[in-house]
Write a protein that holds these residues in place. Sequence first.
Motif, short mmCIF file in Angstrom:
data_model
loop_
_atom_site.label_atom_id
_atom_site.label_comp_id
_atom_site.label_asym_id
_atom_site.label_seq_id
_atom_site.Cartn_x
_atom_site.Cartn_y
_atom_site.Cartn_z
N LEU A 135 0.84 -1.19 0.00
CA LEU A 135 0.00 0.00 0.00
C LEU A 135 0.88 1.25 0.00
N PRO A 136 0.94 2.00 -1.12
CA PRO A 136 1.68 3.26 -1.14
C PRO A 136 0.77 4.41 -0.70
N PHE A 137 1.22 5.22 0.25
CA PHE A 137 0.38 6.30 0.75
C PHE A 137 1.24 7.36 1.41
N SER A 138 0.65 8.52 1.59
CA SER A 138 1.19 9.56 2.46
C SER A 138 0.10 9.95 3.45
N LEU A 139 0.51 10.54 4.55
CA LEU A 139 -0.40 10.89 5.63
C LEU A 139 0.07 12.20 6.25
N GLY A 140 -0.87 13.04 6.62
CA GLY A 140 -0.48 14.29 7.26
C GLY A 140 -1.57 14.86 8.14
N ALA A 141 -1.19 15.72 9.05
CA ALA A 141 -2.13 16.49 9.86
C ALA A 141 -1.94 17.95 9.53
N VAL A 261 9.34 18.41 -8.03
CA VAL A 261 9.33 19.11 -9.31
C VAL A 261 9.73 18.20 -10.46
N HIS A 262 10.44 17.11 -10.14
CA HIS A 262 10.86 16.16 -11.17
C HIS A 262 10.07 14.85 -11.09
N ALA A 263 8.88 14.89 -10.54
CA ALA A 263 8.07 13.68 -10.36
C ALA A 263 7.79 12.99 -11.69
N THR A 264 7.81 11.66 -11.66
CA THR A 264 7.51 10.87 -12.86
C THR A 264 6.02 10.61 -13.02
N GLY A 265 5.27 10.78 -11.94
CA GLY A 265 3.85 10.47 -11.97
C GLY A 265 3.52 9.10 -11.42
N GLU A 266 4.53 8.23 -11.29
CA GLU A 266 4.31 6.89 -10.72
C GLU A 266 4.17 7.01 -9.20
N LEU A 267 3.05 6.55 -8.67
CA LEU A 267 2.80 6.71 -7.24
C LEU A 267 3.86 6.01 -6.40
N THR A 268 4.30 4.84 -6.82
CA THR A 268 5.25 4.08 -6.01
C THR A 268 6.63 4.73 -5.96
N SER A 269 6.92 5.66 -6.89
CA SER A 269 8.21 6.35 -6.86
C SER A 269 8.06 7.80 -6.41
N LYS A 270 6.90 8.16 -5.91
CA LYS A 270 6.65 9.52 -5.42
C LYS A 270 7.60 9.85 -4.27
N VAL A 271 8.05 11.09 -4.19
CA VAL A 271 8.96 11.50 -3.13
C VAL A 271 8.32 11.28 -1.76
N ALA A 272 9.09 10.68 -0.84
CA ALA A 272 8.69 10.48 0.56
C ALA A 272 7.46 9.60 0.72
N GLN A 274 5.17 6.48 1.65
CA GLN A 274 5.22 5.35 2.57
C GLN A 274 4.80 4.09 1.81
N LYS A 275 5.42 2.98 2.12
CA LYS A 275 5.07 1.72 1.46
C LYS A 275 4.80 0.68 2.55
N LEU A 276 3.51 0.38 2.71
CA LEU A 276 3.08 -0.52 3.78
C LEU A 276 2.90 -1.92 3.22
N ALA A 277 3.59 -2.88 3.81
CA ALA A 277 3.56 -4.25 3.33
C ALA A 277 2.17 -4.85 3.47
N ALA A 278 1.92 -5.90 2.72
CA ALA A 278 0.64 -6.59 2.77
C ALA A 278 0.31 -7.02 4.20
N HIS A 279 -0.93 -6.77 4.60
CA HIS A 279 -1.46 -7.18 5.90
C HIS A 279 -0.67 -6.58 7.08
N ALA A 280 -0.04 -5.45 6.83
CA ALA A 280 0.74 -4.78 7.88
C ALA A 280 -0.01 -3.54 8.37
N GLN A 281 0.55 -2.93 9.41
CA GLN A 281 -0.07 -1.76 10.04
C GLN A 281 0.98 -0.68 10.24
N PHE A 282 0.56 0.57 9.98
CA PHE A 282 1.41 1.75 10.16
C PHE A 282 0.82 2.58 11.29
N ASN A 283 1.67 2.97 12.24
CA ASN A 283 1.23 3.78 13.37
C ASN A 283 2.05 5.06 13.45
#
Length: 291
Positions: A135-141, A261-272, A274-283
């Motif tokens: 699961l590729p994602f970013s999170l913020g407050a 500024v040099h993003a390729t558009g591929e979500l998995t290579s997006k700067v910073a 997060q890549k959460l493994a299958a069936h895993a949890q991020f806290n």
Amino acid sequence: MLTISNEYLTVLINPLGAEVTSVKDNASHLEYMWQANPVYWPRHAPILFPIVGRLQDNQYQVNGQTYQLTQHGFARDNEFRLWSRTPSSVTLRYASDDQSKTKYPFDFALTVKYTLTAHQLKVAFTVDNPSDQTLPFSLGAHPGFNVPFGDVFNKFEDYQVTVAPKRVYQRVPLVGPYSDSTHSVPLDLTHPLRLSHDLFDHDAQVLTLNDQETTVMLGTPRDDHGVALTTTAPYLGIWSPYPKQAPFVCLEPWWGLADDVHATGELTSKVAIQKLAAHAQFNAGYQVTYF
């Protein structure tokens, strides 16, 4: 609207976006949170998911398919389900569905728990990946705080941001709405950063924290009121809308950045990303002390 409270503070939380809309001191009735005046910014403290900031052309690619996603993602505009509740805490949850998958083709569950302890509000995020793929994602407050907090004789310029530990931080420049992560510049925070509206003439001040526990205090030497936010996020944004003379400042822990500024558009290579493994949890999370 959901309410949690203790002897010192009363907090209001909107299930739409699981957004804190008010934090008031019970004795003085001082309101700490920005009240979403649309002249300046129509939000209080949105949760940013599954991206932080803006994508180039508001789109990205996964497995050869293009998806549209606007700034800061969609969690802030969706209803969270009440998961559990006590007088001083509340947990809300938002999970993927057919609608979310038209914008973001992944299974997920995002949980946020708010807990009041004395003068402190603790915010705990959990991202669950129930699927067999990463699961590729970013999170913020994005909490906004009134400046000034209560004293009408104080001005925006009377306030300052103090960061601990005191040191020279690396700042990620923004080019328009995009990160220029390869050209970080030093920002000396061995002394308080005095606020001015033109401090934000190139958008947010984005600090690289390197996952080190950091406390950012917003206040003024002219009185004893302020907030202190502590987090171990990799980045922290400090923002107020420019050129508007807005009477608030946001202190924003981020687990991600706007597209480079040099993003390729591929979500998995997006700067910073997060890549959460299958069936895993991020806290992750942060806490704010109100004084």
